[in-house]
Scaffold this motif. Sequence first.
Motif, PDB file in Angstrom:
ATOM      1  N   HIS A  45       0.918  -1.241  -0.057  1.00 52.79           N
ATOM      2  CA  HIS A  45      -0.109   0.081  -0.060  1.00 52.79           C
ATOM      3  C   HIS A  45       0.664   1.366   0.057  1.00 52.79           C
ATOM      4  O   HIS A  45       1.578   1.267   1.016  1.00 52.79           O
ATOM      5  CB  HIS A  45      -0.898  -0.055   1.185  1.00 52.79           C
ATOM      6  CG  HIS A  45      -2.055   1.085   1.083  1.00 52.79           C
ATOM      7  ND1 HIS A  45      -3.111   1.213   0.276  1.00 52.79           N
ATOM      8  CD2 HIS A  45      -1.957   2.430   1.744  1.00 52.79           C
ATOM      9  CE1 HIS A  45      -3.658   2.160   0.377  1.00 52.79           C
ATOM     10  NE2 HIS A  45      -3.072   2.860   1.130  1.00 52.79           N
TER      11      HIS A  45
ATOM     12  N   GLU B 173      -8.033   3.024  -3.607  1.00 53.99           N
ATOM     13  CA  GLU B 173      -8.618   2.838  -2.163  1.00 53.99           C
ATOM     14  C   GLU B 173      -9.726   3.745  -1.854  1.00 53.99           C
ATOM     15  O   GLU B 173     -10.129   4.790  -1.666  1.00 53.99           O
ATOM     16  CB  GLU B 173      -7.227   3.545  -1.239  1.00 53.99           C
ATOM     17  CG  GLU B 173      -7.409   3.310   0.273  1.00 53.99           C
ATOM     18  CD  GLU B 173      -6.331   4.057   1.103  1.00 53.99           C
ATOM     19  OE1 GLU B 173      -5.737   4.916   0.461  1.00 53.99           O
ATOM     20  OE2 GLU B 173      -6.273   3.625   2.028  1.00 53.99           O
TER      21      GLU B 173
ATOM     22  N   HIS C 148     -12.763   2.971   2.407  1.00 52.91           N
ATOM     23  CA  HIS C 148     -12.072   3.868   2.717  1.00 52.91           C
ATOM     24  C   HIS C 148     -12.722   4.603   3.836  1.00 52.91           C
ATOM     25  O   HIS C 148     -12.798   4.069   4.999  1.00 52.91           O
ATOM     26  CB  HIS C 148     -11.352   4.839   1.823  1.00 52.91           C
ATOM     27  CG  HIS C 148     -10.168   5.533   1.810  1.00 52.91           C
ATOM     28  ND1 HIS C 148      -9.832   6.835   1.411  1.00 52.91           N
ATOM     29  CD2 HIS C 148      -8.932   5.162   2.779  1.00 52.91           C
ATOM     30  CE1 HIS C 148      -8.669   7.231   1.717  1.00 52.91           C
ATOM     31  NE2 HIS C 148      -8.278   6.054   2.661  1.00 52.91           N
TER      32      HIS C 148
ATOM     33  N   HIS D  37      -9.216  -1.093   6.175  1.00 51.45           N
ATOM     34  CA  HIS D  37     -10.321   0.165   6.740  1.00 51.45           C
ATOM     35  C   HIS D  37     -11.943  -0.422   6.574  1.00 51.45           C
ATOM     36  O   HIS D  37     -12.668   0.165   7.219  1.00 51.45           O
ATOM     37  CB  HIS D  37     -10.464   1.498   5.519  1.00 51.45           C
ATOM     38  CG  HIS D  37      -9.272   1.962   5.422  1.00 51.45           C
ATOM     39  ND1 HIS D  37      -9.189   3.157   6.155  1.00 51.45           N
ATOM     40  CD2 HIS D  37      -8.277   2.231   4.622  1.00 51.45           C
ATOM     41  CE1 HIS D  37      -8.034   3.700   6.117  1.00 51.45           C
ATOM     42  NE2 HIS D  37      -7.516   3.356   5.010  1.00 51.45           N
TER      43      HIS D  37
ATOM     44  N   HIS E 285      -2.663  -2.225   5.049  1.00 52.84           N
ATOM     45  CA  HIS E 285      -1.956  -1.446   5.786  1.00 52.84           C
ATOM     46  C   HIS E 285      -2.767  -1.392   7.083  1.00 52.84           C
ATOM     47  O   HIS E 285      -3.796  -1.043   7.274  1.00 52.84           O
ATOM     48  CB  HIS E 285      -1.610  -0.046   5.223  1.00 52.84           C
ATOM     49  CG  HIS E 285      -2.949   0.671   4.579  1.00 52.84           C
ATOM     50  ND1 HIS E 285      -3.975   0.316   3.689  1.00 52.84           N
ATOM     51  CD2 HIS E 285      -3.390   1.941   4.999  1.00 52.84           C
ATOM     52  CE1 HIS E 285      -4.690   1.287   3.656  1.00 52.84           C
ATOM     53  NE2 HIS E 285      -4.627   2.240   4.271  1.00 52.84           N
TER      54      HIS E 285
ATOM     55  N   ARG F 291      -8.772   2.295  14.140  1.00 54.54           N
ATOM     56  CA  ARG F 291      -8.165   1.953  12.958  1.00 54.54           C
ATOM     57  C   ARG F 291      -7.497   0.458  12.851  1.00 54.54           C
ATOM     58  O   ARG F 291      -6.947   0.017  11.995  1.00 54.54           O
ATOM     59  CB  ARG F 291      -7.426   3.218  12.487  1.00 54.54           C
ATOM     60  CG  ARG F 291      -6.634   3.257  10.978  1.00 54.54           C
ATOM     61  CD  ARG F 291      -7.625   2.809  10.134  1.00 54.54           C
ATOM     62  NE  ARG F 291      -6.715   2.406   8.642  1.00 54.54           N
ATOM     63  CZ  ARG F 291      -6.415   1.352   8.369  1.00 54.54           C
ATOM     64  NH1 ARG F 291      -6.519   0.444   9.160  1.00 54.54           N
ATOM     65  NH2 ARG F 291      -5.373   1.198   7.310  1.00 54.54           N
TER      66      ARG F 291
ATOM     67  N   ASP G   9       2.031   2.663   3.355  1.00 52.59           N
ATOM     68  CA  ASP G   9       1.172   3.668   3.247  1.00 52.59           C
ATOM     69  C   ASP G   9       1.963   5.184   2.793  1.00 52.59           C
ATOM     70  O   ASP G   9       1.488   6.182   3.038  1.00 52.59           O
ATOM     71  CB  ASP G   9       0.320   4.035   4.551  1.00 52.59           C
ATOM     72  CG  ASP G   9      -0.858   4.710   4.335  1.00 52.59           C
ATOM     73  OD1 ASP G   9      -1.289   5.032   3.169  1.00 52.59           O
ATOM     74  OD2 ASP G   9      -1.734   5.114   5.176  1.00 52.59           O
TER      75      ASP G   9
HETATM   76 ZN   LIG Z   1      -5.461   3.882   3.887  1.00 52.82          ZN
END
Ligand SMILES: [Zn+2]
Length: 358
Positions: free
Chosen positions: A42, A139, A166, A213, A234, A248, A306
């Motif tokens: 990612h 994404e 996302h 996500h 990620h 998250r 990321d």
């Molecule tokens: Zn992300």
Amino acid sequence: MNRRQFLKVLGLAPLALGAGRVPLFADTRKDPLRGLRIIDAHAHPDRLHLTRHEPDQSSTVAFMTEMGMAASIFAAVGDRVHLSNGRLPGPEHLQTMRQLDFWKDGIVRSGKVKLVLKSSDIRQSPKPGDVPGCILAIEGGDPLEGNPARVSEFYEYGVRLITLIHYSNNHLGDCMKNWTGLNPGPRNGGLTQAGCRVVERMQQLGMVVDVAHADSRTLKRITEITRRPVLDSHGNPCAQADTNRCGRFRTWKDMELIAKTGGVVCTWTWGMTQGRTTRETFRDWADEIVTMKKRLGMEHVGLGTDGGGGVPRFVRGYRDIRDLAHLVAAMQEAGFTHAETAAYMGGNTYRVLEACIG
Ligand SMILES: [Zn+2]
């Protein structure tokens, strides 16, 4: 005596990790990245800047080439209109295509990267200076608008991975709690019917389903219906004691479901201390991989930096993807073999790519 103890004897312990790009012991630790087929699951390298918001420059094609990275995901943000909070005109499809075209008409056309359409397009033994592979991705499945025909359109274009969710609860499913402050919209209660059809179409055509996500309910349903390994591109594990406020972070239960599909959970560069989670140093990052290896198995852990995604803060000493050399050194110190390090740095993600895109 390991490297850290040795440095302690010399009074150099603070320099043990992350202190600089120049290896302290060039004779024994020469080029830790050599012989690794690194695939970043990612990143947003050299992205088109749609607004004044300037994301980080920690992943670029120049750095990828310099270090000999095999391939990276190039993720266009699918909910850019939503994230701009009214500054960018819609629809999401238009802004997503602008980002993808920027790469395709730029670095792909000029030959700075090689477009990856099949896993065999990724170099087996890349060396510094070699042209890296570019895996186009989206994404946020917002531009699909729940329509599987759009999946086919993106596949034809060259997109090989979609992160379904996302920062909004879109036509496909729901997102994890986030810190954007933007209203993610009404929840669906998990993967929608359209979401199921999109997953099915993606796998028929040959695309990777990325569950990063996605909230636990959405993720669970995806792992039930999938016919291929899924990727979480990620993130990082949530401490067991914090299970009800993971935000998250991924719960172990979620990660086990991903592993059961044959998939891979990728960990990122974010430096932070939240609840009982501490990931401030390369050693913390490596220790986290040790725990994931024990609980999930070494074949289910991977790298997703990321880079270019605006990570709030990096682990100490990380400036850009070239500093992954420090992570490799920390993994060696933590006892990982070369084969295990190679699995984390790209081997496992390659396996998922091979199973999904052919
Ligand atoms: Zn992300």
